[in-house]
Design a protein around this motif. Structure first.
Motif, PDB file in Angstrom:
ATOM      1  N   ASP A  36       1.711   7.378  -6.193  1.00 64.09           N
ATOM      2  CA  ASP A  36       0.651   8.381  -6.387  1.00 64.09           C
ATOM      3  C   ASP A  36       1.108   9.756  -5.941  1.00 64.09           C
ATOM      4  O   ASP A  36       0.869  10.750  -6.626  1.00 64.09           O
ATOM      5  CB  ASP A  36      -0.617   7.988  -5.610  1.00 64.09           C
ATOM      6  CG  ASP A  36      -1.301   6.753  -6.166  1.00 64.09           C
ATOM      7  OD1 ASP A  36      -0.959   6.326  -7.292  1.00 64.09           O
ATOM      8  OD2 ASP A  36      -2.184   6.202  -5.460  1.00 64.09           O
ATOM      9  N   LEU A  37       1.758   9.809  -4.793  1.00 67.49           N
ATOM     10  CA  LEU A  37       2.224  11.092  -4.275  1.00 67.49           C
ATOM     11  C   LEU A  37       3.294  11.688  -5.183  1.00 67.49           C
ATOM     12  O   LEU A  37       3.306  12.898  -5.417  1.00 67.49           O
ATOM     13  CB  LEU A  37       2.773  10.928  -2.853  1.00 67.49           C
ATOM     14  CG  LEU A  37       3.170  12.212  -2.143  1.00 67.49           C
ATOM     15  CD1 LEU A  37       1.992  13.174  -2.047  1.00 67.49           C
ATOM     16  CD2 LEU A  37       3.715  11.908  -0.764  1.00 67.49           C
ATOM     17  N   SER A  38       4.160  10.840  -5.697  1.00 65.12           N
ATOM     18  CA  SER A  38       5.195  11.326  -6.611  1.00 65.12           C
ATOM     19  C   SER A  38       4.568  11.991  -7.835  1.00 65.12           C
ATOM     20  O   SER A  38       5.017  13.054  -8.269  1.00 65.12           O
ATOM     21  CB  SER A  38       6.092  10.163  -7.042  1.00 65.12           C
ATOM     22  OG  SER A  38       7.045  10.593  -7.959  1.00 65.12           O
TER      23      SER A  38
ATOM     24  N   ASP B 243       3.044  17.429 -10.380  1.00 67.35           N
ATOM     25  CA  ASP B 243       2.037  18.336 -10.928  1.00 67.35           C
ATOM     26  C   ASP B 243       2.014  19.583 -10.059  1.00 67.35           C
ATOM     27  O   ASP B 243       1.518  19.559  -8.945  1.00 67.35           O
ATOM     28  CB  ASP B 243       0.663  17.664 -10.919  1.00 67.35           C
ATOM     29  CG  ASP B 243      -0.444  18.581 -11.402  1.00 67.35           C
ATOM     30  OD1 ASP B 243      -0.139  19.648 -11.971  1.00 67.35           O
ATOM     31  OD2 ASP B 243      -1.620  18.221 -11.217  1.00 67.35           O
ATOM     32  N   PRO B 244       2.556  20.684 -10.547  1.00 67.38           N
ATOM     33  CA  PRO B 244       2.618  21.883  -9.717  1.00 67.38           C
ATOM     34  C   PRO B 244       1.240  22.448  -9.391  1.00 67.38           C
ATOM     35  O   PRO B 244       1.086  23.188  -8.425  1.00 67.38           O
ATOM     36  CB  PRO B 244       3.438  22.867 -10.546  1.00 67.38           C
ATOM     37  CG  PRO B 244       3.274  22.411 -11.956  1.00 67.38           C
ATOM     38  CD  PRO B 244       3.083  20.926 -11.892  1.00 67.38           C
TER      39      PRO B 244
ATOM     40  N   ILE C 197       0.839  -1.205   0.000  1.00 66.76           N
ATOM     41  CA  ILE C 197       0.000   0.000   0.000  1.00 66.76           C
ATOM     42  C   ILE C 197       0.868   1.246   0.000  1.00 66.76           C
ATOM     43  O   ILE C 197       0.619   2.194  -0.748  1.00 66.76           O
ATOM     44  CB  ILE C 197      -0.956  -0.002   1.215  1.00 66.76           C
ATOM     45  CG1 ILE C 197      -2.023  -1.075   1.044  1.00 66.76           C
ATOM     46  CG2 ILE C 197      -1.587   1.371   1.424  1.00 66.76           C
ATOM     47  CD1 ILE C 197      -2.842  -1.338   2.297  1.00 66.76           C
ATOM     48  N   MET C 198       1.904   1.244   0.828  1.00 68.68           N
ATOM     49  CA  MET C 198       2.774   2.416   0.921  1.00 68.68           C
ATOM     50  C   MET C 198       3.536   2.656  -0.381  1.00 68.68           C
ATOM     51  O   MET C 198       3.723   3.803  -0.779  1.00 68.68           O
ATOM     52  CB  MET C 198       3.737   2.263   2.104  1.00 68.68           C
ATOM     53  CG  MET C 198       3.028   2.385   3.441  1.00 68.68           C
ATOM     54  SD  MET C 198       4.123   2.109   4.847  1.00 68.68           S
ATOM     55  CE  MET C 198       5.225   3.494   4.688  1.00 68.68           C
ATOM     56  N   GLU C 199       3.958   1.599  -1.039  1.00 65.45           N
ATOM     57  CA  GLU C 199       4.652   1.771  -2.322  1.00 65.45           C
ATOM     58  C   GLU C 199       3.710   2.402  -3.343  1.00 65.45           C
ATOM     59  O   GLU C 199       4.108   3.293  -4.091  1.00 65.45           O
ATOM     60  CB  GLU C 199       5.176   0.423  -2.820  1.00 65.45           C
ATOM     61  CG  GLU C 199       6.372  -0.072  -2.038  1.00 65.45           C
ATOM     62  CD  GLU C 199       6.786  -1.490  -2.399  1.00 65.45           C
ATOM     63  OE1 GLU C 199       6.046  -2.180  -3.159  1.00 65.45           O
ATOM     64  OE2 GLU C 199       7.848  -1.926  -1.908  1.00 65.45           O
TER      65      GLU C 199
END
Length: 131
Positions: free
Chosen positions: A39-41, A46-47, A32-34
């Motif tokens: 997703d966060l990356s 996306d600024p 899940i964390m990976e």
């Protein structure tokens, strides 16, 4: 491993069950964390303020970033608890309350393998946190 008065000693099968649960939960959390990190990356790249992005788009992107960070923080905390439980099994302190040094109770540990406090100490900690 310690047990409360009146409880049966831990059997190897019970310990194996707890270990399997902890490792399964750990593996699931790592997966899940990976995914969350991927997703966060993408969200971080996306600024959110480029051409064509209005204030609502920027706000939605920022909300998604904050949400992902919050989820990751919670998952990271659970992963630390699991690693701590596995370490305590290894060093023989698993099932001992970290606050009062009394047995946590076999049934509590089997229901919540990451438990580090007996029920009494956990309730006291929650009361202090609620104030």
């Amino acid at each position: 491993m310690v047990v409360k008065d009146g409880e049966q000693p831990w059997t190897q099968a019970e310990l194996d069950e707890v270990l399997a649960d902890l490792h399964e939960h750990r593996d699931r959390l790592v997966g899940i964390m990976e995914e969350q990190e991927r997703d966060l990356s993408l969200l971080m790249r996306d600024p959110g303020d480029g051409a064509g992005n209005d204030q609502a788009d920027v706000g939605a992107t920022n909300f998604e970033r904050d949400h992902e960070l919050t989820l990751m923080s919670g998952e990271r905390g659970m992963l630390e608890q699991i690693d701590r439980a596995l370490s305590r099994i290894g060093d023989g302190t698993y099932g001992v309350c970290e606050s009062c040094a009394q047995p946590i109770g076999k049934m509590r540990v089997m229901a919540f393998p990451r438990a580090t406090l007996c029920l009494s100490c956990k309730q006291q900690a929650e009361k202090r946190g609620a104030r």
